[in-house]
Design an enzyme around this catalytic site. Structure first.
Site, PDB file in Angstrom:
ATOM      1  N   GLU A  60       2.577 -12.287  -4.739  1.00 48.12           N
ATOM      2  CA  GLU A  60       1.250 -12.643  -5.257  1.00 48.12           C
ATOM      3  C   GLU A  60       1.158 -12.601  -6.783  1.00 48.12           C
ATOM      4  O   GLU A  60       0.332 -13.296  -7.376  1.00 48.12           O
ATOM      5  CB  GLU A  60       0.155 -11.762  -4.626  1.00 48.12           C
ATOM      6  CG  GLU A  60       0.112 -10.299  -5.049  1.00 48.12           C
ATOM      7  CD  GLU A  60       1.006  -9.398  -4.208  1.00 48.12           C
ATOM      8  OE1 GLU A  60       2.011  -9.895  -3.661  1.00 48.12           O
ATOM      9  OE2 GLU A  60       0.714  -8.185  -4.114  1.00 48.12           O
ATOM     10  N   GLY A  77       0.816  -1.195   0.000  1.00 48.87           N
ATOM     11  CA  GLY A  77       0.000   0.000   0.000  1.00 48.87           C
ATOM     12  C   GLY A  77       0.853   1.250   0.000  1.00 48.87           C
ATOM     13  O   GLY A  77       2.074   1.175   0.120  1.00 48.87           O
ATOM     14  N   HIS A  91       6.474  -8.404  -4.194  1.00 49.87           N
ATOM     15  CA  HIS A  91       5.072  -8.867  -4.219  1.00 49.87           C
ATOM     16  C   HIS A  91       4.993 -10.295  -4.752  1.00 49.87           C
ATOM     17  O   HIS A  91       4.869 -10.483  -5.971  1.00 49.87           O
ATOM     18  CB  HIS A  91       4.247  -7.968  -5.139  1.00 49.87           C
ATOM     19  CG  HIS A  91       3.988  -6.605  -4.600  1.00 49.87           C
ATOM     20  ND1 HIS A  91       2.879  -6.308  -3.850  1.00 49.87           N
ATOM     21  CD2 HIS A  91       4.698  -5.461  -4.694  1.00 49.87           C
ATOM     22  CE1 HIS A  91       2.905  -5.034  -3.518  1.00 49.87           C
ATOM     23  NE2 HIS A  91       4.004  -4.483  -4.017  1.00 49.87           N
ATOM     24  N   CYS A 123       5.546  -6.023   0.965  1.00 47.85           N
ATOM     25  CA  CYS A 123       5.937  -4.668   0.583  1.00 47.85           C
ATOM     26  C   CYS A 123       5.690  -3.687   1.730  1.00 47.85           C
ATOM     27  O   CYS A 123       6.442  -3.690   2.699  1.00 47.85           O
ATOM     28  CB  CYS A 123       5.248  -4.270  -0.711  1.00 47.85           C
ATOM     29  SG  CYS A 123       6.212  -3.056  -1.615  1.00 47.85           S
TER      30      CYS A 123
END
Ligand code: GLN
Length: 520
Positions: free
Chosen positions: A498, A343, A496, A370
């Site tokens: 994901e 974020g 990241h 992150c």
């Protein structure tokens, strides 16, 4: 036809099916907005920014493409109107148009067609599936539709295919499927010279014979080319449904290609298993755009994949960081795992730090991504290493302990654009770390999207206090992964993970995170 209708999943599914038949497939998403990329857009506006290996900030549909088609894409696979216009303006400034008046037709439409060919060349693709964002009838998407009309004119009917996705609203009181919106949007397309070859009908209930024949008649298309796209609870079921509807054979026939049927065994077994998971595990995700699920699309998918790898359904508890600030325990104590995702910006930071603390102190498996990693470093610095008021200079430029900071070379520039670390970077893992045990190799490559970094000045103090530096980017000696070895499973990554998770090839960190959560 409408946004959120599932064009991305539908395109990705067609891509997956054609690839499965043995064709070399690539994907292209056209976004009709003027932003050059979604990198600068608010997640509420746009949802997740999907990062490719080469560091492009792209539309979240590219994530679907990568997961369904099982390919890695690049900056060429997502093109916005902003990119098209700026390329054309640049050429005009260079004098490439030799004094001509530069116009939407032909110059913008030429540039659009060039991009389709570029993807085909670059990815050596036999088929490029091109998705046009937005809705038929939007002023913005007109140049793109005009461009594909011209494309067919130039390259012939046997080399191009128009698939139109529409919504059939269901009216429960009359038990009717409404075909009128489909008739209208096809009408609009035909006005600009595009006759769809196939119509995919998104519907809640099975497509009735009546609706099918109506669409056929009014939209000037054979009944067999009106294809049902029924709502499913698991998006990975969509390719299987399309195959059952005969979509792949239909497309191949129209393109004059012959690739024999192949069984979708692996994929369908995966889906069947995913739809029948008995056990559940509750994972809390503490973020900032919780009401906007699209903001965490890849994360959500990675959790689903990891659940499958562990034979468990991941029940995600999405928590707004700001809301849990006062009593984190009240919200978090029922979860078997805690995840703090990426974020930007100050809002909710303290709530995220509290969530990290709760996970650390209560020995609940933790995955930080992150910003989540940066919060974990701040929390550890403040509450374990006793560095009071430690912070990231993103949130407190005057903190006495800037444990997360910009690199000296980043300080020189004042503009924000172009200062992020984006895309793939190698990371060297420490043997015997949680991460090494997950990946089972020394060097990995993962995708980044951030500006701030772990401040190496604090490396020794934090290590002495019990933090493990489990992964570094060797070229610049940057900390990429931190862990707490005395905890059952506590891993936080600057990258990241994901973005690389796929249904049949789940990401090892997510897999081990869920496994650790199940042991709780
Ligand atoms: N805001 C942080 C940075 O810029 C983290 C970014 C992220 O989580 N993607 O470094």
């Amino acid at each position: 036809m409408l946004s959120s209708l599932g064009k991305g999943i539908a395109s990705a599914s067609v891509g997956a099916l054609l690839k499965h038949r043995g064709l070399k497939v690539s994907m292209l998403k056209f976004d009709p907005y003027i932003n050059v990329d979604p990198g600068t857009m608010n997640p509420y506006q746009h949802g997740e920014v999907f990062v490719t290996e080469d560091g492009a900030e792209t539309d979240l549909d590219l994530g679907h493409y990568e997961r369904f088609v099982e390919i890695n894409l690049s900056r060429y696979n997502n093109v916005t109107a902003g990119q098209i216009y700026s390329a054309v303006i640049e050429k005009e400034r260079r004098g490439d148009y030799l004094g001509k008046t530069v116009q939407v037709i032909p110059h913008i439409t030429e540039e659009i067609q060039e991009r389709i060919k570029k993807v085909a060349r670059k990815d050596k693709a036999q088929v490029v599936i091109t998705e046009i964002g937005g809705t038929v009838g939007d002023i913005e998407s007109l140049p793109f539709l005009e461009a594909i009309r011209q494309f067919r004119l130039r390259h012939g009917k046997q080399n191009t295919l128009f698939i139109h996705l529409t919504l059939l609203p269901y009216i429960p009181s009359s038990g009717e499927l409404k075909t009128k919106p489909t008739q209208h949007s096809v009408g609009k397309l035909r006005e600009i010279g595009i006759q769809p070859d196939l119509i995919l009908c998104r519907t809640q209930i099975p497509l009735t014979k009546e609706a099918k024949s109506k669409i056929s008649l009014f939209c000037n298309i054979e009944e067999k080319d009106v294809i049902q796209a029924i709502d499913v609870k698991n998006i990975y079921e969509v390719p299987l449904r399309f195959e059952k509807e005969g979509l792949t054979d239909n497309i191949l026939r129209k393109l004059n290609l012959s690739f024999p049927k192949k069984n979708l065994g692996k994929w369908s077994r995966w889906v069947r298993k995913a739809n029948n998971l008995k056990k559940e595990v509750k994972i809390a995700i503490v973020g900032k755009y919780i009401k906007m699920k699209d903001a965490y699309k890849s994360l959500n998918e990675a959790l689903t994949h990891a659940g499958m790898a562990n034979n468990v359904k991941v029940n995600s508890l999405w928590l707004e960081a700001e809301e849990i600030e006062k009593t984190p325990g009240e919200y978090l104590s029922s979860s078997k795992g805690i995840l703090v995702p990426g974020g930007f910006g100050m809002r909710g930071i303290e709530g995220k730090i509290m969530a990290v603390r709760f996970a650390r102190e209560n020995k609940i498996p933790f995955l930080g991504i992150c910003l989540g990693m940066q919060c974990a470093v701040i929390e550890f610095a403040r509450n374990v290493a006793n560095l009071k008021e430690a912070n990231s200079t993103e949130f407190d430029p005057r903190t006495p302990h800037p444990v997360i900071d910009l690199l000296p070379e980043q300080r020189k520039t004042k503009i924000k654009g172009g200062t992020m670390r984006l895309g793939n970077y190698p990371c060297r893992l420490q043997i015997n770390s949680f991460s090494y045990r997950a990946y089972k190799k020394r060097v990995i490559r993962e995708r980044h999207r951030h500006r701030y970094e772990f401040n190496n000045k604090y490396r020794e103090v934090l290590k002495k206090a019990g933090l493990r530096i489990a992964g570094i980017f060797p070229d610049k000696d940057l900390v990429e992964i931190i862990e707490i070895p005395s905890h059952p499973w506590f891993v936080a990554t600057q990258f990241h993970p994901e973005f690389q998770s796929r249904p049949l090839l789940c990401h090892p960190l997510f897999r081990d995170f869920i496994r650790a959560a199940m042991k709780q």
